[in-house]
Write an enzyme that holds these catalytic residues in place. Structure first.
Site, PDB file in Angstrom:
ATOM      1  N   ASP A 130       0.807  -1.213   0.000  1.00  0.00           N
ATOM      2  CA  ASP A 130       0.000   0.000   0.000  1.00  0.00           C
ATOM      3  C   ASP A 130       0.846   1.271   0.000  1.00  0.00           C
ATOM      4  O   ASP A 130       0.704   2.142  -0.866  1.00  0.00           O
ATOM      5  CB  ASP A 130      -0.922  -0.022   1.225  1.00  0.00           C
ATOM      6  CG  ASP A 130      -1.953   1.084   1.217  1.00  0.00           C
ATOM      7  OD1 ASP A 130      -1.571   2.259   1.396  1.00  0.00           O
ATOM      8  OD2 ASP A 130      -3.147   0.801   1.046  1.00  0.00           O
ATOM      9  N   VAL A 158      -4.882   2.446  -0.379  1.00  0.00           N
ATOM     10  CA  VAL A 158      -4.677   1.804  -1.686  1.00  0.00           C
ATOM     11  C   VAL A 158      -5.303   0.412  -1.706  1.00  0.00           C
ATOM     12  O   VAL A 158      -6.045   0.053  -2.626  1.00  0.00           O
ATOM     13  CB  VAL A 158      -3.179   1.726  -2.022  1.00  0.00           C
ATOM     14  CG1 VAL A 158      -2.957   0.936  -3.312  1.00  0.00           C
ATOM     15  CG2 VAL A 158      -2.598   3.132  -2.164  1.00  0.00           C
ATOM     16  N   ASP A 159      -5.006  -0.386  -0.697  1.00  0.00           N
ATOM     17  CA  ASP A 159      -5.537  -1.753  -0.659  1.00  0.00           C
ATOM     18  C   ASP A 159      -7.066  -1.757  -0.621  1.00  0.00           C
ATOM     19  O   ASP A 159      -7.718  -2.541  -1.325  1.00  0.00           O
ATOM     20  CB  ASP A 159      -5.000  -2.497   0.560  1.00  0.00           C
ATOM     21  CG  ASP A 159      -3.558  -2.941   0.385  1.00  0.00           C
ATOM     22  OD1 ASP A 159      -3.125  -3.080  -0.767  1.00  0.00           O
ATOM     23  OD2 ASP A 159      -2.875  -3.148   1.391  1.00  0.00           O
ATOM     24  N   ASN A 160      -7.642  -0.893   0.210  1.00  0.00           N
ATOM     25  CA  ASN A 160      -9.097  -0.857   0.302  1.00  0.00           C
ATOM     26  C   ASN A 160      -9.733  -0.380  -0.996  1.00  0.00           C
ATOM     27  O   ASN A 160     -10.755  -0.921  -1.447  1.00  0.00           O
ATOM     28  CB  ASN A 160      -9.515   0.039   1.471  1.00  0.00           C
ATOM     29  CG  ASN A 160      -9.309  -0.620   2.817  1.00  0.00           C
ATOM     30  OD1 ASN A 160      -9.919  -1.624   3.125  1.00  0.00           O
ATOM     31  ND2 ASN A 160      -8.431  -0.061   3.622  1.00  0.00           N
ATOM     32  N   GLY A 163      -9.486  -3.114  -3.559  1.00  0.00           N
ATOM     33  CA  GLY A 163     -10.444  -4.174  -3.265  1.00  0.00           C
ATOM     34  C   GLY A 163     -11.825  -3.830  -3.782  1.00  0.00           C
ATOM     35  O   GLY A 163     -12.517  -4.686  -4.357  1.00  0.00           O
TER      36      GLY A 163
END
Length: 341
Positions: A130, A158-160, A163
């Site tokens: 991230d 970033v990851d969220n 997703g």
């Protein structure tokens, strides 16, 4: 499970955050998600039980050694009965374990395969966590105090975000009625989310400035100190400004263009006015006027303030799903202990 995605069968091969968050969103909406974990389990199990639970509620879990022939056989059995497979691994691992549509098409031609990677399937295995992607895509450079170093937000934005994009791509391909391969990268998602910043540079040559969290176009739209605490104020049009200025006792700066052109003057005037009262008091005063404002709270304070945003999943209390179905609330099941293959 009930919910609008009841009947949708999704396999997940991933770890830590972006992929598991994507499939948890689907599971929250009723999809039957089977998490395929390696023999050692998802790495997030090593962080803490609460961490793992926050990304894996409402799923079932099986442990499969995809590097072994028996594990590949089990994967193909699962694929035959699935609608989609979401994978969050390095490109080389996705290819090596046969987790692409081309590899799995013989077992299920209608399968939708989503590859969620850092830089794209053709970009190699360069690490893509991230904070690394935030640095690489310009986010860190525009975040923080103008006179200080670059900064990062305190959560995995970033990851969220990736997703959510992966879940959307999966559903879009399901709606098309065709199987196939979808690719989502953390890099592409974040460059897409920099929409108006990127457009300003690409079309007008205007690079974003670090404004200490202030909005690039709207003024005033940032955090302000008060007599106690900080207040987030977001004035996007002249009507908001008139209501706020009347309450705060500020004259002038009647148009958006003028406020943008005289940013420093406006910020100074607002800062002086807000110093006369507490942040929570300003929030109470401005909300009835329709002015977008909120006192800065810590996460514990926010969870106390908004108790309806918390759900219980087994022994853990977690944040509620972002797309609630009020007509048929889904039962929130705890994260599952993995079963053997």
């Amino acid at each position: 499970m009930n919910g609008p995605l009841a009947g949708l069968r999704v396999l997940e091969v991933g770890h830590i955050l972006a992929g598991p968050y994507a499939t948890m969103l689907l599971a929250d909406l009723g999809a039957r998600v089977t998490k395929v974990e390696p023999p050692c389990g998802d790495l997030s199990r090593q962080v803490s039980d609460a961490y793992f639970a926050s990304l894996n509620r409402n799923k079932r879990s099986v442990r499969v050694d995809l590097s072994a022939p028996a594990g590949q056989d089990r994967l193909h059995e699962l694929v035959r009965d699935a609608d989609a497979l979401l994978v969050n691994l390095k490109p080389s691992a996705i290819e090596r374990f046969g987790l692409t549509y081309e590899a799995l098409k013989p077992y299920n031609e209608r399968l939708v395969c989503v590859a969620l990677t850092g830089w794209g399937m053709d970009a190699g295995d360069m690490p893509a966590f991230d904070y690394v992607v935030q640095a690489a895509t310009g986010i860190a450079a525009m975040t923080g105090d103008p006179d200080g170093p670059p900064a990062l937000p305190g959560y995995s934005s970033v990851d969220n975000s990736a997703g959510m994009a992966a879940a959307l791509g999966l559903l879009a391909q399901i709606v098309s009625g065709r199987g196939g391969q979808i690719e989502v990268s953390l890099r592409d998602v974040m460059l897409s989310q920099l929409n108006y910043h990127a457009a300003a540079w690409l079309n007008d040559g205007k690079a974003p400035r670090r404004l200490g969290g202030a909005h690039a176009h709207y003024v005033p739209a940032q955090l302000f100190p008060t007599a106690e605490g900080h207040l987030a104020l977001f004035i996007t049009h002249d009507g908001f400004w008139r209501s706020f200025a009347a309450e705060a006792g500020i004259e002038g700066y009647l148009t958006m263009a003028e406020r943008a052109a005289r940013r420093e003057e406006v910020v100074a005037a607002v800062t002086k006015a807000l110093a006369a009262d507490f942040a929570v008091s300003w929030e109470r005063r401005l909300r009835p006027l329709g002015v977008p404002a909120a006192a800065v709270r810590t996460l514990p304070q926010a969870l106390v303030e908004f108790p309806d945003a918390v759900v219980r999943a087994g022994e853990h209390r977690l944040g509620r799903k972002p797309v609630p179905d009020r007509r048929a609330p889904a039962v929130v099941r705890p994260a599952a202990s993995p079963r053997g293959a």
